[in-house]
Each structure stands twice: as C-alpha cells, then as structure tokens.
Scaffold this active site. Structure first.
Site, mmCIF file in Angstrom:
data_model
loop_
_atom_site.group_PDB
_atom_site.id
_atom_site.type_symbol
_atom_site.label_atom_id
_atom_site.label_comp_id
_atom_site.label_asym_id
_atom_site.label_seq_id
_atom_site.Cartn_x
_atom_site.Cartn_y
_atom_site.Cartn_z
ATOM 1 N N GLU A 15 0.845 -1.198 0.000
ATOM 2 C CA GLU A 15 0.000 0.000 0.000
ATOM 3 C C GLU A 15 0.881 1.250 0.000
ATOM 4 O O GLU A 15 1.680 1.469 0.923
ATOM 5 C CB GLU A 15 -0.926 0.014 1.227
ATOM 6 C CG GLU A 15 -1.867 1.219 1.215
ATOM 7 C CD GLU A 15 -2.928 1.179 2.318
ATOM 8 O OE1 GLU A 15 -2.881 0.267 3.162
ATOM 9 O OE2 GLU A 15 -3.794 2.073 2.313
ATOM 10 N N GLU A 63 -12.539 2.207 3.701
ATOM 11 C CA GLU A 63 -11.753 2.383 4.929
ATOM 12 C C GLU A 63 -12.173 3.699 5.567
ATOM 13 O O GLU A 63 -12.322 4.712 4.866
ATOM 14 C CB GLU A 63 -10.266 2.413 4.570
ATOM 15 C CG GLU A 63 -9.349 2.230 5.741
ATOM 16 C CD GLU A 63 -7.902 2.045 5.291
ATOM 17 O OE1 GLU A 63 -7.313 1.016 5.628
ATOM 18 O OE2 GLU A 63 -7.367 2.938 4.618
HETATM 19 C C1 LER Z 1 -3.189 3.872 6.738
HETATM 20 O O1 LER Z 1 -3.147 5.217 6.489
HETATM 21 C C2 LER Z 1 -4.033 3.169 5.776
HETATM 22 O O2 LER Z 1 -4.566 3.695 4.829
HETATM 23 C C3 LER Z 1 -4.176 1.747 6.029
HETATM 24 O O3 LER Z 1 -4.825 1.109 4.994
HETATM 25 C C4 LER Z 1 -2.792 1.191 6.312
HETATM 26 O O4 LER Z 1 -2.682 -0.142 6.262
HETATM 27 MN MN MN Z 2 -5.571 2.436 3.295
#
Ligand code: LER
Ligand code: MN
Length: 300
Positions: free
Chosen positions: A147, A241
């Site tokens: 990521e 998220e």
């Molecule tokens: C952290 O900023 C984030 O976006 C998560 O997905 C990290 O694993």
């Molecule tokens: Mn993330």
C-alpha cells in the site's frame, strides 16, 4: 465485477471474540463480500474462532497490517528486519488459516513518521523480505499488496509509480500495488493517471474520504477514479476504509492519527459506503459507454 470489502476498524479497535463477532456479522449484514482484518497482534488472534465466523456469515477475509517501528524491514539493522519478517510470516500463516487470498498494507517498512529518507541498504532489505514473503505466499495462492501511503506514514512508497518500481525489483508475479484514495489525494499529481499506470499490477483499492469519514462528505472527487478503474477493467477488491477516534481506540487511532470523532454510527457509515461505491462503479460504466458510443459515432 470487483468484490467489495470493508475495513474491520469501521466497527472495532481490537480483536477479542466479541469484537470479531461484531465486525464479521455487521460487515456481512451490510452486504460486503470481504472483511479486511487488521492483524494488530498476530499472537493474540484466535484464528479458528475467526474462520468459523467468516464461514458462518459467508464472507471472505483479507489481512492487512502496518509494521511497528521496532520491526522495520526497511531498516539497516538486521535485528529489526528479522523481527519484521517474523511478523510477516505470522501474518501469512493467519491469512492462510482464515482462508484469505490477500495480505497487504504497509508491510515493506514501519508505519510511522520517519525523520530521514530511506537508505539504499534499507530498501534492499525490504525488497528481499517482500520477495521471500511473496514466494511463500504463492505456495498458498495468496497475493501480496504493497500500500502506497502518505509521507507521514512511510518514507519508502508514497506513490503508485514508486510502488511499481519496487515491485519490479521484487520480481514476483503475486505482488501488487495497493492504492488508497486518501493517500493518493495527498501524494499523487494525477489520481487517474496513477490508476492507469498501475493497471496491470493493481491488486487492491482503498476508498477513503480525505477526513476518513462518510464518502462524498469531503473533498475527494471519486468519480474520475471509478471511471479509471472501469477503463482498466479492474475486477479485484474495492474496500472502504474509515477511522474515527471513538471506534478505533487509542492504539490504532495513534497509528493512523485518528484524533477526531469524525463519525460514530458504524453500521450506517458502512451501508452508506457500499451504496456509494456501487453507484460510482455503475455510473462509471454508463459514462464510459457514452464516451465509446460518442467515439463510434464520430468515427462512423
Ligand atoms: C493507513 O493510512 C491506511 O490507509 C491503512 O490502509 C494502512 O494499512
Ligand atoms: Mn488504506
């Protein structure tokens, strides 16, 4: 069609039996295909219990993590590097035990604010660790995702282009770019261009507002990114998220600097996000079809 996922921190800040039950049941009830489980402490998770719940609720798992400062695989200190590889080996074991097919996150460095640039020797250590991890993962049909996160969370991979170069050095077919709209919004010059650049290697996509709250209530323009995902024929995971201080709790809140209570109704934000992402993806198909119809008419 992509599969739609959601990060477990939308409901819980740790992974006791009760928290696992809540996150898994609520994600399934909201209609998600996949729950992204952050591996906060690989020694504490009851894998058999979590797997039973996943099967009961008919939902897949992906595993994500950010390495701690003392287990940094991009360090020049080999003790730290070995600690990081040991965590990744446990994370891979957990992914297999949960029946997952994806392990990703900030697994190539620590998730922290660095005070200096990554060193060539440290980067080479990270490449070697990810290569070994990917080879092990391939035996279990698991993909590895790196990521790209913003400058305050790593000094190694802040953009999709940097991540592609790193993956070239790793040289394993099951290593993919993981993009996140929150981080793209900070680091990328061209959010559409980076999706197109990574097309062949894009394996996971986090959908996040600029304040990590309700999609569409912030400043990120999601439609161009969804249209780009359509154009490249993206059919892997699109995962929502969001972080809020009252839900994430102290430990995770500190990792991702979730200092504010941006939202508090977990089920509502999760349901809203799934509808939002599905609508964006459907609209992207319509607008891409209109563009190609227009092109055909111009040519004809
Ligand atoms: C952290 O900023 C984030 O976006 C998560 O997905 C990290 O694993
Ligand atoms: Mn993330």
């Amino acid at each position: 069609m992509p599969r739609y996922g959601v990060h477990a921190m939308v409901w819980v800040g740790a992974w006791s039996h009760a928290e696992a039950e809540r996150a898994i049941a609520c994600a399934a009830r909201a209609g998600y295909d996949l729950l992204e489980i952050p591996l906060l402490d690989p020694d504490k998770i009851d894998l058999a219990h979590t797997r039973t719940l996943l099967e009961l609720h008919n939902i897949k798992a992906a595993v994500s993590l950010g390495l701690p400062a003392e287990a940094d695989v991009s360090s020049v200190d080999l003790v730290e590097v070995r600690r990081g590889s040991a965590i990744l080996a446990k994370a891979l074991h957990a992914t297999t035990a949960l029946g997952g097919d994806y392990l990703g996150g900030v697994i190539y460095s620590a998730l922290k604010k660095y005070s200096r640039c990554a060193s060539p020797a440290g980067r080479a250590n990270a490449v070697a660790v990810i290569r070994d991890l990917a080879r092990e993962a391939r035996l279990a049909n698991i993909d590895i995702g790196l990521e790209a996160v913003n400058r305050y969370e790593t000094n190694l991979l802040n953009t999709g282009a940097q991540t592609l170069r790193f993956i070239d050095e790793v040289g394993e077919a099951n290593v993919f770019v993981h993009l996140d709209t929150f981080h793209m919004n900070i680091e990328e010059a061209d959010c559409v261009g980076v999706i197109e650049l990574c097309a062949e290697r894009l394996g996971y996509f986090h959908v996040n507002e600029n304040h990590r709250g309700y999609l569409g209530s912030g400043s990120i323009a999601f439609s161009p990114s969804f249209r780009a995902l359509r154009r490249i024929g993206y059919d892997r995971t699109i995962a929502f998220e969001a972080f809020s201080s009252s839900v994430a709790g102290e430990a995770l809140g500190a990792m991702v600097a979730a200092w504010r209570d941006v939202w508090s109704d977990s089920n509502d934000i999760a349901e809203h996000a799934l509808a939002f992402m599905r609508r964006e993806f459907a609209d992207a198909l319509r607008s891409e079809s209109l563009v190609s119809l227009g092109e055909r008419q111009r040519v004809g």
